[in-house]
Write a protein that holds these residues in place. Structure first.
Motif, PDB file in Angstrom:
ATOM      1  N   ARG A  21       0.831  -1.218   0.000  1.00  0.00           N
ATOM      2  CA  ARG A  21       0.000   0.000   0.000  1.00  0.00           C
ATOM      3  C   ARG A  21       0.858   1.257   0.000  1.00  0.00           C
ATOM      4  NH1 ARG A  21      -5.515  -0.213   3.537  1.00  0.00           N
ATOM      5  NH2 ARG A  21      -5.828   1.781   2.551  1.00  0.00           N
ATOM      6  N   ALA A  22       1.908   1.256   0.848  1.00  0.00           N
ATOM      7  CA  ALA A  22       2.767   2.448   0.946  1.00  0.00           C
ATOM      8  C   ALA A  22       3.464   2.701  -0.386  1.00  0.00           C
ATOM      9  CB  ALA A  22       3.780   2.262   2.067  1.00  0.00           C
ATOM     10  N   ALA A  23       3.993   1.628  -1.000  1.00  0.00           N
ATOM     11  CA  ALA A  23       4.705   1.778  -2.268  1.00  0.00           C
ATOM     12  C   ALA A  23       3.746   2.218  -3.373  1.00  0.00           C
ATOM     13  CB  ALA A  23       5.374   0.455  -2.646  1.00  0.00           C
ATOM     14  N   THR A  24       2.564   1.620  -3.390  1.00  0.00           N
ATOM     15  CA  THR A  24       1.572   1.970  -4.417  1.00  0.00           C
ATOM     16  C   THR A  24       1.184   3.442  -4.304  1.00  0.00           C
ATOM     17  OG1 THR A  24       0.744  -0.274  -4.574  1.00  0.00           O
ATOM     18  CG2 THR A  24      -0.774   1.474  -5.232  1.00  0.00           C
ATOM     19  N   ARG A  25       0.916   3.863  -3.074  1.00  0.00           N
ATOM     20  CA  ARG A  25       0.499   5.249  -2.845  1.00  0.00           C
ATOM     21  C   ARG A  25       1.582   6.222  -3.341  1.00  0.00           C
ATOM     22  NH1 ARG A  25      -3.099   7.816  -0.340  1.00  0.00           N
ATOM     23  NH2 ARG A  25      -2.711   9.877   0.526  1.00  0.00           N
ATOM     24  N   ALA A  26       2.844   5.945  -2.919  1.00  0.00           N
ATOM     25  CA  ALA A  26       3.938   6.855  -3.274  1.00  0.00           C
ATOM     26  C   ALA A  26       4.168   6.889  -4.780  1.00  0.00           C
ATOM     27  CB  ALA A  26       5.212   6.425  -2.551  1.00  0.00           C
ATOM     28  N   HIS A  27       4.132   5.721  -5.424  1.00  0.00           N
ATOM     29  CA  HIS A  27       4.446   5.684  -6.861  1.00  0.00           C
ATOM     30  C   HIS A  27       3.294   6.209  -7.719  1.00  0.00           C
ATOM     31  CE1 HIS A  27       8.477   4.097  -7.082  1.00  0.00           C
ATOM     32  NE2 HIS A  27       8.180   3.340  -6.038  1.00  0.00           N
ATOM     33  N   VAL A  28       2.056   6.001  -7.283  1.00  0.00           N
ATOM     34  CA  VAL A  28       0.933   6.576  -8.040  1.00  0.00           C
ATOM     35  C   VAL A  28       1.021   8.093  -7.982  1.00  0.00           C
ATOM     36  CG1 VAL A  28      -1.562   6.903  -8.041  1.00  0.00           C
ATOM     37  CG2 VAL A  28      -0.613   4.599  -7.886  1.00  0.00           C
ATOM     38  N   LEU A  29       1.278   8.632  -6.772  1.00  0.00           N
ATOM     39  CA  LEU A  29       1.378  10.091  -6.637  1.00  0.00           C
ATOM     40  C   LEU A  29       2.549  10.643  -7.452  1.00  0.00           C
ATOM     41  CD1 LEU A  29       0.587  10.581  -2.834  1.00  0.00           C
ATOM     42  CD2 LEU A  29      -0.778  11.354  -4.793  1.00  0.00           C
ATOM     43  N   ALA A  30       3.629   9.859  -7.560  1.00  0.00           N
ATOM     44  CA  ALA A  30       4.804  10.314  -8.328  1.00  0.00           C
ATOM     45  C   ALA A  30       4.620  10.096  -9.825  1.00  0.00           C
ATOM     46  CB  ALA A  30       6.051   9.574  -7.845  1.00  0.00           C
ATOM     47  N   GLY A  31       3.504   9.459 -10.208  1.00  0.00           N
ATOM     48  CA  GLY A  31       3.247   9.238 -11.637  1.00  0.00           C
ATOM     49  C   GLY A  31       4.091   8.134 -12.243  1.00  0.00           C
ATOM     50  N   THR A  32       4.464   7.131 -11.455  1.00  0.00           N
ATOM     51  CA  THR A  32       5.285   6.024 -11.986  1.00  0.00           C
ATOM     52  C   THR A  32       4.395   5.052 -12.742  1.00  0.00           C
ATOM     53  OG1 THR A  32       6.595   6.185  -9.955  1.00  0.00           O
ATOM     54  CG2 THR A  32       6.996   4.288 -11.379  1.00  0.00           C
ATOM     55  N   PRO A  33       4.555   4.933 -14.071  1.00  0.00           N
ATOM     56  CA  PRO A  33       3.682   4.030 -14.832  1.00  0.00           C
ATOM     57  C   PRO A  33       3.926   2.566 -14.426  1.00  0.00           C
ATOM     58  CG  PRO A  33       4.955   5.461 -16.288  1.00  0.00           C
ATOM     59  CD  PRO A  33       5.535   5.606 -14.922  1.00  0.00           C
ATOM     60  N   PRO A  34       2.898   1.738 -14.462  1.00  0.00           N
ATOM     61  CA  PRO A  34       3.035   0.344 -14.023  1.00  0.00           C
ATOM     62  C   PRO A  34       4.152  -0.402 -14.735  1.00  0.00           C
ATOM     63  CG  PRO A  34       0.729   0.868 -14.391  1.00  0.00           C
ATOM     64  CD  PRO A  34       1.517   2.060 -14.838  1.00  0.00           C
ATOM     65  N   GLU A  35       4.318  -0.129 -16.047  1.00  0.00           N
ATOM     66  CA  GLU A  35       5.281  -0.928 -16.809  1.00  0.00           C
ATOM     67  C   GLU A  35       6.734  -0.627 -16.443  1.00  0.00           C
ATOM     68  OE1 GLU A  35       2.857   0.854 -17.976  1.00  0.00           O
ATOM     69  OE2 GLU A  35       3.599   2.468 -19.256  1.00  0.00           O
TER      70      GLU A  35
END
Ligand code: SF4
Length: 458
Positions: A21-35
């Motif tokens: 959850r923590a990693a998902t939250r941080a990377h979504v906010l940073a705009g890190t694309p899934p691929e």
């Protein structure tokens, strides 16, 4: 937890919900694309855990609660791609895509299938978990062993700890009972107050109950020393458990020495490579019968369903859950019966992302009878319960009208006792509620009668 070149997230363990959850939250906010993200588990990767903080982009976003609940279940699946799959769904949802409304979406379908498999396996673990009671040193330690198809130990241990605590509340004079549940992945330990999670034990070290007790004597202290306090999966979202009616007490530890028949263990291994008929080529795996050696009752169904095919165990899907409930109401402990199917591979037709059940045909039933005979000869039950037309045809070799022949014992061609009833999946198909309740009550009555006959035959 991530490197700057190519974000690689290393979670602490297979059920590291907080980490995901923590990693998902941080990377979504940073705009890190899934691929561009890769996910792995610290304990199983040869690479050192990357240093460094998550990206520090500010802001917030929301996703539907139902998606969070789905992720909390699916993350417990034994599927290496689940972290990436769930990140993709969150990524799409926060971008405004109504992912939960897209019924045929392949990513959503896969997540739902994983969550379903987790729920079925969690239910099965609760149904099948058995304990050895170790009386020394006091207080009694209930020692359990289970090989889960998915990572359901932690959430189930929380449910079990609540049951142990509820039992104590109901009978305060009882000494505090402890439990330890060992699995190949991890272990859970309830000391009467706190739940601890520690390392697992290789399945090859635990061929039977005697070995389990010996392993605990030798390695229990080491396992406990390495255990951590905590709960990894949020209880409310992780697993649902039907509330028990107030007139039924909480289930306590069941002490049941349970030894599988060694010849049947070998037969199950042989059957795993069976290609006697074409069904073996399409299904995921062979689903052999299971239950203790010398079980008085042997139940036969039709064939594994979608969930059974994925998990590799009989009667763990929707029909299995109805059967479990009916068995409990009939006073039959599922851990004491042997249960199998007439045909050991799932027969289905693909339709989009779904697999639609197909009834096996007479030649397939006839060919797979080989394995059924192995199970029946080896188990030598007092009563064989034939659930549905396919099981009845497999044993009697003729078409059977269930309504005409159900509910009474009769002699099988090999001289042993047989008994016919409906298949529990029939109850799922009864359209209106009143008829369904009536058919369910008739099914429970059949099971009670089967149990009574098996006791009399003894
Ligand atoms: S369905 Fe039965 S006979 Fe056919 S391949 Fe599977 S195990 Fe073998």
């Amino acid at each position: 937890m991530f490197s700057h070149a190519m974000p690689r997230i290393v979670l602490a363990r297979e059920t590291d919900w907080d980490g995901w959850r923590a990693a998902t939250r941080a990377h979504v906010l940073a705009g890190t694309p899934p691929e561009t993200l890769t996910w792995s588990i610290g304990a199983t990767t040869a690479d050192p855990r990357p240093e460094g903080p998550f990206p520090q982009a500010g802001g917030s976003f929301g996703v539907p609660r139902a998606l969070v609940a789905l992720a909390a279940q699916a993350i417990q699946a034994r599927a290496p791609d689940r972290f990436d799959l769930l990140y993709r769904l969150v990524w799409r949802a926060q971008a405004g895509e109504p992912v939960l409304e897209q019924r045929d979406d392949p990513e959503l379908s896969r997540a739902r299938r994983l969550a379903l498999a987790v729920r079925a396996e969690a239910h099965r673990m609760r149904t099948h978990l058995r304990f050895l009671a170790l009386l020394h040193p006091t207080p009694t330690l209930y020692l359990g062993w289970y090989v889960p198809a998915h990572f359901v130990l932690e959430a189930n241990a929380q449910l079990l700890a609540r049951r142990f605590a509820a039992q104590r509340l109901a009978a305060p004079s009882l000494a505090v009972a402890r439990f330890a549940i060992l699995t190949p992945d991890a272990s859970a330990h309830w000391d009467g107050t706190n739940l601890h999670f520690g390392p697992g034990l290789a399945a090859t070290l635990v061929p039977n109950d005697v070995a389990l007790a010996a392993q605990w004597r030798d390695y229990g202290p080491d396992i406990l020393a390495a255990a951590r306090i905590g709960t990894a999966i949020p209880q409310a979202e992780a697993l649902d458990e039907d509330p028990r009616p107030p007139d039924r007490p909480p289930i306590g530890p069941v002490v049941l020495p349970f030894q599988r028949d060694s010849a049947l263990i070998a037969a199950a291994e042989d059957a795993s490579a069976c290609r006697r008929c074409p069904l073996g080529d399409k299904a995921t795996q062979t689903v052999f019968g299971e239950g203790p050696a010398g079980a008085a009752l042997l139940f036969i169904g039709e064939q594994p369903g979608d969930q059974e095919d994925i998990i590799g165990r009989p009667f763990v899907g929707p029909a299995g859950q109805i059967l479990d409930r009916a068995l409990e109401e009939a006073g039959i402990d599922r851990r004491t019966i042997y249960i199998t199917n007439a045909v050991k591979h799932f027969k289905f037709t693909p339709r989009g992302t779904r697999r639609i059940h197909q009834t096996p045909e007479a030649p397939e039933i006839q060919i797979c009878r080989f394995w059924l005979d192995v199970e029946r000869v080896q188990q030598r039950p007092r009563l064989t319960v034939l659930m549905g037309a396919t099981a009845a045809r497999a044993i009697l070799g003729r078409p059977v009208t269930i309504g005409r022949e159900r509910g009474r014992a009769f002699r099988l061609p090999d001289g042993t006792q047989g008994f016919i009833t409906v298949h529990p999946s029939f109850l799922l198909r009864v359209p209106d509620e009143d008829s369904r309740a009536r058919e369910y009550a008739a099914f429970v009555a059949d099971l009670r009668e089967a149990s009574r006959i098996a006791t009399e035959v003894a």
